[in-house]
Design an enzyme around this catalytic site. Structure first.
Site, mmCIF file in Angstrom:
data_model
loop_
_atom_site.group_PDB
_atom_site.id
_atom_site.type_symbol
_atom_site.label_atom_id
_atom_site.label_comp_id
_atom_site.label_asym_id
_atom_site.label_seq_id
_atom_site.Cartn_x
_atom_site.Cartn_y
_atom_site.Cartn_z
ATOM 1 N N GLU A 174 -11.022 -8.189 6.717
ATOM 2 C CA GLU A 174 -9.994 -7.772 5.452
ATOM 3 C C GLU A 174 -9.431 -8.749 4.669
ATOM 4 O O GLU A 174 -8.494 -8.235 4.131
ATOM 5 C CB GLU A 174 -9.392 -6.347 5.887
ATOM 6 C CG GLU A 174 -10.090 -5.266 6.333
ATOM 7 C CD GLU A 174 -10.770 -4.255 5.365
ATOM 8 O OE1 GLU A 174 -10.145 -3.934 4.328
ATOM 9 O OE2 GLU A 174 -11.731 -3.828 5.526
ATOM 10 N N HIS A 250 -3.796 -1.614 6.896
ATOM 11 C CA HIS A 250 -3.944 -3.092 6.989
ATOM 12 C C HIS A 250 -2.348 -3.403 7.512
ATOM 13 O O HIS A 250 -1.516 -2.674 7.334
ATOM 14 C CB HIS A 250 -4.011 -3.700 5.605
ATOM 15 C CG HIS A 250 -5.447 -3.568 4.963
ATOM 16 N ND1 HIS A 250 -5.479 -3.080 3.759
ATOM 17 C CD2 HIS A 250 -6.575 -3.761 5.592
ATOM 18 C CE1 HIS A 250 -6.813 -3.428 3.342
ATOM 19 N NE2 HIS A 250 -7.423 -3.500 4.442
ATOM 20 N N CYS A 371 -0.684 -5.947 -1.986
ATOM 21 C CA CYS A 371 -2.058 -5.508 -2.164
ATOM 22 C C CYS A 371 -2.629 -6.383 -3.374
ATOM 23 O O CYS A 371 -4.037 -6.733 -3.236
ATOM 24 C CB CYS A 371 -2.472 -4.269 -2.227
ATOM 25 S SG CYS A 371 -1.944 -3.237 -0.789
#
Ligand code: SUG
EC number: 3.5.3.23
Length: 448
Positions: A174, A250, A371
């Protein structure tokens, strides 16, 4: 030589919508089917970029992707003209059309893992595009991500690009959302901190019970190998599986690091003391003084962290050595989080100031300030080698806001995604964008 952390923010794409596509991401699931406002989303993101630039930080921009991804729909067996592909997908497999319309590439912390030149064996900045293979709608991002990063960081003397890891769950990657780098100065060797959710090949590591662990240890290790990192410059740690099951999909939802500082929640990791000691020891070897700020669960619960995105903040270094935290306004709305932040900044520690941003459109899909940005540490020579078209300036901010105003809709619902006109609108907008950002041809419709 001077060095910088440059934040490249993802520009929100014209199809930003709430598809409910990310199982394990509480915001994505709970806002599913709501109407979105792509214009507002893009302007909110641009306002953050402009504000950071005005504060004196180096700021760049990363282009969105072509959506709906008609080529991806064709690979799934839909055929005919582009309009027919969209119409057939809408009729026969609406979830696939929704996935092919997601503007999720805006969360560029997931675009790639980046290692600065001071850490790598060949002295170049290394990029590995993330395969994002836990979610179909994100797994289709990396080919275009690679082309866009290649057009931004084109100089092969300074920049090395690696293709995404094999597209299987065992190498689920990721990108920078599970990667932090500690260092004294951005241009000096540092310690790269890789956080994984599970191991694919070693069952001694516990895994979450409910939600998927998106990042594997083996993916992180492969990235470290590809980038030529020294063992002495790398620390691996496991995310606490219990917090993944509470919506921490995450690591950047529960911890953030910058310079010599790690700001994290008490429940973020497994074997925290061992991990902190390793970070401290390895950073000391390159002359750094590792510091950690632990937020106790008695002050902020994991649920508060997930709802407010306290840790999805940007921790930025100011010229006087102190730090600034960029948080979403949801932190202000949560009493415990806001009280904690007040006490943190008045305690006389390194983190002295908090700035609040309205990023609601992105937040409703689980994407906060951190993000939305990909950090790239660059020295002066490397910064000069970046495509200047993607570095934020006042005129570029003006052009991009005008471009958003001209091309974006202010309301998008699921039914709107079935409209083939949306594809034409997006392509027209993106064609113009590649000229504004001087990217050349990077989108499937431009190269096929
Ligand atoms: O992968 N949401 C993204 C949010 C990514 C946030 N990134 C970081 N934490 N670094 C995700 O879950 C939701 C799309 C939708 O449901 O329409 C989505 O993909």
């Amino acid at each position: 030589m001077k060095s910088y952390e440059v934040n490249f923010d993802g520009l929100v794409g014209p199809t930003h919508n709430y598809g409910g596509l990310s199982y394990g991401n509480v915001a994505s699931q709970s806002n599913s089917q709501q109407s979105s406002n792509p214009k507002e989303a893009a302007l909110q993101g641009l306002a953050k970029m402009k504000a950071l630039m005005d504060m004196g930080f180096q700021q760049g921009v990363l282009a969105p992707q072509e959506r709906p991804d008609v080529a991806a729909l064709r690979r799934l067996g839909f055929s005919g003209t582009d309009a027919q592909v969209i119409e057939r997908a809408a009729k026969e497999a609406m979830p696939l059309l929704v996935a092919s319309c997601s503007a999720s590439s805006m969360w560029v912390a997931n675009a790639a893992t980046v290692s600065p030149s001071a850490d790598t064996a060949d002295g170049r900045v290394h990029f590995t595009a993330a395969n994002l293979n836990c979610k179909y709608h994100r797994s289709i991002e990396h080919p275009t991500t690679s082309r866009v990063l290649g057009a931004m960081f084109a100089n092969q003397q300074h920049f090395a690009h690696h293709a995404a890891l094999p597209a299987v769950a065992q190498f689920g990657d990721e990108g920078a959302a599970n990667h932090t780098r500690f260092c004294r100065e951005y241009g000096e060797a540092g310690v790269e901190f890789f956080v994984f959710g599970r191991s694919a090949f070693d069952n001694r590591f516990p895994a979450p019970q409910k939600y998927p662990a998106r990042q594997t240890l083996e993916a992180s290790q492969a990235v470290a190998r590809l980038h030529g990192l020294r063992d002495e410059g790398v620390v691996y740690a496991q995310q606490n599986p219990d917090v993944i099951d509470q919506g921490v999909f995450h690591n950047d939802v529960i911890a953030v690091g910058n310079g010599e500082v790690l700001f994290y929640h008490e429940d973020a990791f497994l074997e925290t003391d061992k991990m902190l000691a390793e970070l401290q020891g390895k950073l000391a070897k390159v002359g750094g003084n590792f510091q950690s700020v632990c937020v106790p669960r008695s002050a902020v619960t994991v649920d508060d962290a997930v709802r407010s995105y306290l840790f999805n903040s940007q921790l930025l270094s100011r010229p006087d050595g102190s730090m600034l935290l960029i948080v979403p306004q949801e932190c202000q709305a949560n009493e415990r989080v806001w009280t904690y932040l007040q006490s943190l900044t008045s305690a006389g520690g390194l983190i002295r100031e908090v700035k609040v941003f309205d990023l609601k459109q992105s937040m409703q899909n689980g994407g906060g300030p951190a993000c939305l940005r990909l950090r790239v540490a660059l020295n002066e020579t490397e910064l000069a080698a970046v495509n200047p078209g993607v570095i934020m300036t006042a005129p570029l901010y003006g052009s991009l806001t005008a471009w958003v105003e001209k091309h974006y809709r202010d309301r998008l619902s699921e039914t709107d995604l079935t409209d083939p006109q949306l594809l034409l609108e997006c392509r027209t907008a993106l064609d113009e964008l590649t000229q504004i950002l001087k990217l050349g041809a990077v989108y499937p419709f431009q190269i096929n």
